[in-house]
Design a protein around this motif. Structure first.
Motif, short mmCIF file in Angstrom:
data_model
loop_
_atom_site.label_atom_id
_atom_site.label_comp_id
_atom_site.label_asym_id
_atom_site.label_seq_id
_atom_site.Cartn_x
_atom_site.Cartn_y
_atom_site.Cartn_z
N VAL A 197 0.84 -1.19 0.00
CA VAL A 197 0.00 0.00 0.00
C VAL A 197 0.88 1.25 0.00
CG1 VAL A 197 -1.77 1.28 1.26
CG2 VAL A 197 -1.78 -1.21 1.29
N LEU A 198 0.60 2.15 -0.91
CA LEU A 198 1.26 3.45 -0.91
C LEU A 198 0.20 4.49 -0.56
CD1 LEU A 198 3.33 3.21 -4.22
CD2 LEU A 198 4.14 2.90 -1.88
N VAL A 199 0.48 5.30 0.44
CA VAL A 199 -0.49 6.27 0.91
C VAL A 199 0.12 7.66 0.86
CG1 VAL A 199 -1.91 6.97 2.88
CG2 VAL A 199 -1.52 4.55 2.44
N GLY A 200 -0.65 8.61 0.41
CA GLY A 200 -0.15 9.98 0.40
C GLY A 200 -1.21 10.94 -0.09
N ASP A 201 -0.91 12.20 0.04
CA ASP A 201 -1.81 13.26 -0.40
C ASP A 201 -1.89 13.24 -1.92
OD1 ASP A 201 -3.41 15.46 -0.46
OD2 ASP A 201 -1.88 16.88 0.14
N ASN A 202 -3.08 13.26 -2.46
CA ASN A 202 -3.27 13.20 -3.90
C ASN A 202 -4.07 14.40 -4.38
OD1 ASN A 202 -3.03 12.09 -6.43
ND2 ASN A 202 -4.88 10.86 -6.25
N ARG A 203 -3.74 15.57 -3.83
CA ARG A 203 -4.44 16.79 -4.23
C ARG A 203 -3.62 17.60 -5.22
NH1 ARG A 203 -5.30 20.23 0.69
NH2 ARG A 203 -3.98 18.69 1.62
N ASN A 204 -4.31 18.25 -6.08
CA ASN A 204 -3.69 19.22 -6.98
C ASN A 204 -3.67 20.56 -6.23
OD1 ASN A 204 -3.17 21.15 -8.90
ND2 ASN A 204 -4.45 20.21 -10.46
N PRO A 205 -2.49 21.14 -6.00
CA PRO A 205 -2.45 22.39 -5.23
C PRO A 205 -3.21 23.54 -5.87
CG PRO A 205 -0.29 21.86 -6.12
CD PRO A 205 -1.20 20.70 -6.43
N THR A 206 -3.48 23.46 -7.18
CA THR A 206 -4.26 24.52 -7.82
C THR A 206 -5.76 24.26 -7.71
OG1 THR A 206 -4.16 23.40 -9.96
CG2 THR A 206 -2.40 24.97 -9.45
N ASN A 207 -6.13 23.11 -7.14
CA ASN A 207 -7.55 22.75 -7.01
C ASN A 207 -7.78 22.16 -5.61
OD1 ASN A 207 -10.20 22.20 -7.59
ND2 ASN A 207 -9.76 20.38 -8.80
#
Length: 55
Positions: free
Chosen positions: A43-53
Motif C-alpha cells: 500500500v502506498l499512501v499519500g496526499d493526492n491533491r492538486n495544489p491549484t484545485n
C-alpha cells in the motif's frame, strides 16, 4: 504428479530503487526505494491533491 511450490513472502516480485518524481515547485518523491513481495499486500499512501484545485 508434481508438487506445487508455495510462494514465499520473501520473494520480491517488484523492486524500485532510487525513484524520484518532481512537479513544478514540488519534489513529490526523492530517492525512494520500494519492494513488493509475493503474497504480501503493498500500500502506498499519500496526499493526492492538486495544489491549484484544493478540496
Amino acid at each position: 504428479m508434481n508438487e506445487r511450490q508455495t510462494p514465499q513472502t520473501t520473494d520480491v516480485v517488484l523492486r524500485l530503487e532510487g525513484v524520484s518524481k518532481q512537479y513544478p515547485g514540488t519534489m513529490a518523491l526523492k530517492d525512494v526505494n520500494f519492494e513488493l513481495y509475493t503474497g504480501a499486500v503493498g500500500v502506498l499512501v499519500g496526499d493526492n491533491r492538486n495544489p491549484t484545485n484544493p478540496p
